[in-house]
Motif scaffolding. Structure first.
Motif, PDB file in Angstrom:
ATOM      1  N   ASP A 401       0.828  -1.210   0.000  1.00 18.07           N
ATOM      2  CA  ASP A 401       0.000   0.000   0.000  1.00 18.07           C
ATOM      3  C   ASP A 401       0.860   1.257   0.000  1.00 18.07           C
ATOM      4  OD1 ASP A 401      -2.242  -1.552  -0.017  1.00 18.07           O
ATOM      5  OD2 ASP A 401      -2.604  -1.410   2.146  1.00 18.07           O
ATOM      6  N   GLN A 402       1.914   1.241   0.801  1.00 15.07           N
ATOM      7  CA  GLN A 402       2.788   2.414   0.847  1.00 15.07           C
ATOM      8  C   GLN A 402       3.507   2.622  -0.477  1.00 15.07           C
ATOM      9  OE1 GLN A 402       5.379   1.763   4.178  1.00 15.07           O
ATOM     10  NE2 GLN A 402       3.716   1.825   5.708  1.00 15.07           N
ATOM     11  N   THR A 403       3.920   1.489  -1.084  1.00 10.19           N
ATOM     12  CA  THR A 403       4.627   1.603  -2.371  1.00 10.19           C
ATOM     13  C   THR A 403       3.719   2.190  -3.438  1.00 10.19           C
ATOM     14  OG1 THR A 403       6.011  -0.299  -1.802  1.00 10.19           O
ATOM     15  CG2 THR A 403       5.881   0.326  -4.125  1.00 10.19           C
ATOM     16  N   VAL A 404       2.515   1.655  -3.548  1.00  8.03           N
ATOM     17  CA  VAL A 404       1.584   2.132  -4.583  1.00  8.03           C
ATOM     18  C   VAL A 404       1.163   3.560  -4.298  1.00  8.03           C
ATOM     19  CG1 VAL A 404      -0.671   1.752  -5.645  1.00  8.03           C
ATOM     20  CG2 VAL A 404       0.781  -0.195  -5.097  1.00  8.03           C
ATOM     21  N   ALA A 405       0.909   3.855  -2.990  1.00  8.89           N
ATOM     22  CA  ALA A 405       0.483   5.213  -2.651  1.00  8.89           C
ATOM     23  C   ALA A 405       1.586   6.230  -2.920  1.00  8.89           C
ATOM     24  CB  ALA A 405       0.052   5.271  -1.180  1.00  8.89           C
ATOM     25  N   GLY A 406       2.873   5.818  -2.775  1.00  8.01           N
ATOM     26  CA  GLY A 406       3.968   6.754  -2.999  1.00  8.01           C
ATOM     27  C   GLY A 406       4.409   6.858  -4.440  1.00  8.01           C
ATOM     28  N   ASN A 424      -4.536   4.529  -6.837  1.00  5.01           N
ATOM     29  CA  ASN A 424      -3.702   5.184  -5.830  1.00  5.01           C
ATOM     30  C   ASN A 424      -4.026   6.680  -5.773  1.00  5.01           C
ATOM     31  OD1 ASN A 424      -2.612   6.011  -8.209  1.00  5.01           O
ATOM     32  ND2 ASN A 424      -0.492   5.511  -7.703  1.00  5.01           N
ATOM     33  N   PRO A 425      -3.509   7.393  -4.774  1.00  9.92           N
ATOM     34  CA  PRO A 425      -3.827   8.827  -4.645  1.00  9.92           C
ATOM     35  C   PRO A 425      -3.491   9.627  -5.896  1.00  9.92           C
ATOM     36  CG  PRO A 425      -2.802   8.017  -2.625  1.00  9.92           C
ATOM     37  CD  PRO A 425      -2.715   6.908  -3.613  1.00  9.92           C
ATOM     38  N   THR A 426      -2.409   9.257  -6.610  1.00 15.92           N
ATOM     39  CA  THR A 426      -2.056   9.991  -7.831  1.00 15.92           C
ATOM     40  C   THR A 426      -3.175   9.884  -8.860  1.00 15.92           C
ATOM     41  OG1 THR A 426       0.267   9.484  -7.400  1.00 15.92           O
ATOM     42  CG2 THR A 426      -0.299  10.256  -9.603  1.00 15.92           C
ATOM     43  N   ALA A 427      -3.772   8.676  -8.972  1.00 18.27           N
ATOM     44  CA  ALA A 427      -4.860   8.489  -9.931  1.00 18.27           C
ATOM     45  C   ALA A 427      -6.078   9.314  -9.541  1.00 18.27           C
ATOM     46  CB  ALA A 427      -5.220   7.003 -10.018  1.00 18.27           C
ATOM     47  N   LYS A 428      -6.406   9.338  -8.249  1.00 13.90           N
ATOM     48  CA  LYS A 428      -7.557  10.122  -7.818  1.00 13.90           C
ATOM     49  C   LYS A 428      -7.316  11.609  -8.033  1.00 13.90           C
ATOM     50  CE  LYS A 428      -9.177   6.803  -4.373  1.00 13.90           C
ATOM     51  NZ  LYS A 428      -9.515   6.549  -2.960  1.00 13.90           N
TER      52      LYS A 428
END
Length: 663
Positions: A401-406, A424-428
């Motif tokens: 989760d941390q890897t994908v979120a970062g 991930n947050p970048t996509a949102k």
């Protein structure tokens, strides 16, 4: 459902199944015994019915043949042939008729079953000569007056009687023309009367009431039995249950109502079968045929309900059912006692496991032995493994989760239906809420663009292609929000397959390449300016060489026309133009970096005005150049060529930014 309840139900079901199997087997075996016996009993009854009817009809046939010997029959024939008077006995025809009426009446009084006696003359188209019936008061015997003898014998019967020999007797069941609209069970006998020389003269017709016979048969029938008298042509003659003759207009034949019975009969005199009756009830049916007087073949179909035959087996089933209920109750009581003692430890282990699922703590009861103790130990080992595995999975999940979120790249995961299930947050941040993507509101705020700036159709977008199972890399597109500049993206997608190889979804990764594309654009612009500078330097260098020659020639010309004022002035103007051209050439050489820097104090306003003269033909007529000199501007220390080159670069960049048109 608790284990004790399941054990109770299992043991009870086992007992019930055993009793049911025994009952079915007994029912089957008893059925094998009682069904043939029941069918045989039904067949014997059918033979008895046929025998009773046949015996009655043969007796009546003999009596019919005996009735022909009454003297009035021939007396009437002789009298009619001799003008109304019998020449042998001297008796008139009317006297012979009275004697025949008395003879018929005597027969009917002695035999209540005879309903009607009639005598017809064949020579007079079947004229009715004598009739005695039971239409008197209280159904008494009545001699019909001659004035009422208006009926004539049916032409068909007339022809039939004329062709019959002396010993023949014909019978029929309620021929057309019966006095009653609802036919009664009546049989009509017909026999011819011949003169001494064998010439046919008349025909005797009398009706026999079959109701007493059929009433005796019907009284012997049980409630489950039905009996029919039929003929070989398929007609129903008598319904013995209702005690009536089925009308001849009956639309169905007995072969249609009992097809299995007709198929098994073939050319045999009788047969039996288990089949469905016309009302849909399952019955046992027997049919038997015999030849009646006159050659007519009739038979009896008798049916009885299949349940009546199987009554002994049904009675046994009732007893078995009672035994089954008692056995089930005993089994349930016993199994409850056993299951409680067996299921209590298992119930305790089950409760501990359920609590472990809720709290994560396994508290098994102590002191368990046997299989229950082994089961409890296995649960303890399983609980420890679950804890260790859960902790390991949680660590890996957090790291993932941390890897994908970062990640700087946007990651979208789609299911097999194309719905976005993870991002991930970048996509949102890039696409907004996943539930809105593709909606009308989303389309108003976001635009998908191709690299050339045109709108991208939905079937070309990466998510659509990934949903179709396509693999792709570095698909260029741009996302433009209404209030923000366009973001250049490079998308790559891969399908996700289930364990069985079917399509389970897809993952799409979007990389922001906006800065990369801008760097590429600036590099291209720099290369373009470098090429222009190289071209300008080469042209300026050659031009400078030419101007050097021109400058030397102008100086020589100026010396030669020193005594001519007008030509001297022209030579001075050419020298100034050459000097100016030389300054321009030096500027171009400085722009192309082939001229060493020579900083000096200069007027920037004047430099801008001189630079504009170069820019107007360079930028084209669609670009308006407006110069606003600054008042009281102090001199600047700079290389005029380099400062001019900087102004030219700014102007060219401005032209590119305004698409070649503007101010």
């Amino acid at each position: 459902m608790r284990l004790s309840v399941r054990l109770t139900l299992a043991m009870t079901a086992l007992v019930l199944c055993t009793v049911a199997a025994f009952g079915l087997l007994a029912y089957y075996n008893i059925g094998h015994a009682v069904v043939p016996a029941g069918i045989q009993r039904l067949a014997d009854q059918t033979k008895a019915r046929i025998g009773a009817v046949e015996a009655l009809l043969r007796t009546v046939r003999n009596e019919t043949l005996g009735a022909r010997s009454f003297p009035p029959h021939l007396g009437i024939a002789r009298a009619r042939r001799n003008g109304g008077l019998d020449p042998e006995d001297g008796i008139t025809e009317e006297q012979w008729r009275r004697r025949l009426n008395e003879a018929y009446a005597g027969q009917m009084r002695a035999k209540p079953g005879i309903l009607r006696y009639r005598y017809f003359a064949l020579a007079d188209d079947g004229l009715e000569l004598v009739r005695v019936d039971r239409d008197g008061p209280d159904n008494s015997v009545r001699i019909v007056p001659q004035s009422e003898l208006s009926r004539s014998l049916d032409m068909e019967l007339l022809k039939q009687a004329s062709a019959m020999s002396g010993d023949e007797v014909d019978l029929s069941w309620n021929r057309p023309g019966s006095d009653s609209d609802t036919p009664e069970p009546v049989i009509t006998f017909l026999t011819p009367v011949h003169e001494l020389d064998g010439t046919p003269f008349g025909v005797i017709v009398f009706d026999l009431d079959m109701r007493p016979t059929f009433e005796r048969i019907r009284s012997a029938l049980s409630q489950e039995n039905t009996s029919y008298v039929v003929d070989v042509d398929g007609n129903y003659l008598v319904n013995l249950r209702e005690g009536r003759i089925v009308p001849t207009s009956h639309s169905r034949r007995w072969q249609e109502d009992f097809p299995e019975l007709a198929a098994s009969l073939a050319d045999k005199p009788g047969t039996a079968a288990i089949l469905k009756a016309p009302d849909g009830q399952r019955v046992a049916a027997v049919v038997g045929f015999t030849t009646m007087p006159g050659g007519k073949r009739i038979g009896v179909i008798e049916t009885t309900a299949f349940e009546a035959i199987m009554a002994p087996a049904a009675a046994l089933n009732t007893s078995i059912l009672i035994v089954a209920l008692i056995a089930a109750m005993s089994a349930a009581l016993l199994s409850m006692l056993l299951s409680r003692s067996l299921a209590r430890p298992i119930a305790q282990v089950t409760a501990a496991v359920q609590a472990f699922g809720k709290t994560g703590k396994l508290a098994l009861p102590r002191g368990l032995s046997g299989e229950t103790g082994v089961l409890a130990g296995a649960f303890e080992q399983m609980a420890e493994r679950i804890k260790a595995t859960t902790a390991e999975l949680r660590t890996k999940s957090d790291l993932l989760d941390q890897t994908v979120a970062g990640m700087a790249d946007a990651v979208l995961v789609l299911d097999s239906e194309g719905q976005r299930v993870f991002g991930n947050p970048t996509a949102k941040k890039l696409f907004g809420e996943f539930s809105d993507i593709g909606s009308e509101r989303w389309k108003l705020e976001y635009q998908r663009l191709r690299p050339d700036g045109s709108s991208m159709p939905p079937n070309e977008c990466p998510a659509f292609r990934a949903r179709g199972g396509e693999s792709f890399d570095n698909v260029e597109l741009a996302i433009k929000r209404t209030d923000k500049p366009a973001v250049q993206l490079s998308a790559s997608g891969r399908p996700i397959h289930n364990a069985d190889g079917s399509f389970g979804g897809a993952v799409v990764v979007y990389r922001d390449v906006t800065a990369l594309r801008e760097a590429e654009r600036q590099l291209l612009q720099s290369l373009k300016m470098q090429a222009i500078g190289q071209l300008t330097g080469g042209v300026a260098h050659d031009l400078n060489n030419i101007l050097t020659v021109v400058t030397g020639g102008v100086e020589i010309l100026a010396e030669g026309v020193a005594d001519q004022p007008q030509l001297k002035e022209v030579a001075a103007m050419v020298d100034q133009a050459v000097a100016r051209a030389s300054d321009l050439t030096n500027g171009l050489l400085s722009f192309s970096r082939k001229q060493p820097l020579q900083p000096r104090s200069l007027d920037v306003n004047a430099l801008m005005l001189d630079t504009v003269k170069l820019l107007r033909p360079t930028l084209g007529p669609r670009i308006d150049i407006e110069v606003t000199p600054a008042a009281d501007l102090r001199p600047a220390l700079a290389d005029p060529s380099q400062l001019g080159s900087a102004l030219i670069n700014l102007a060219i960049n401005a032209r590119d930014a305004m698409n070649g048109c503007g101010r």
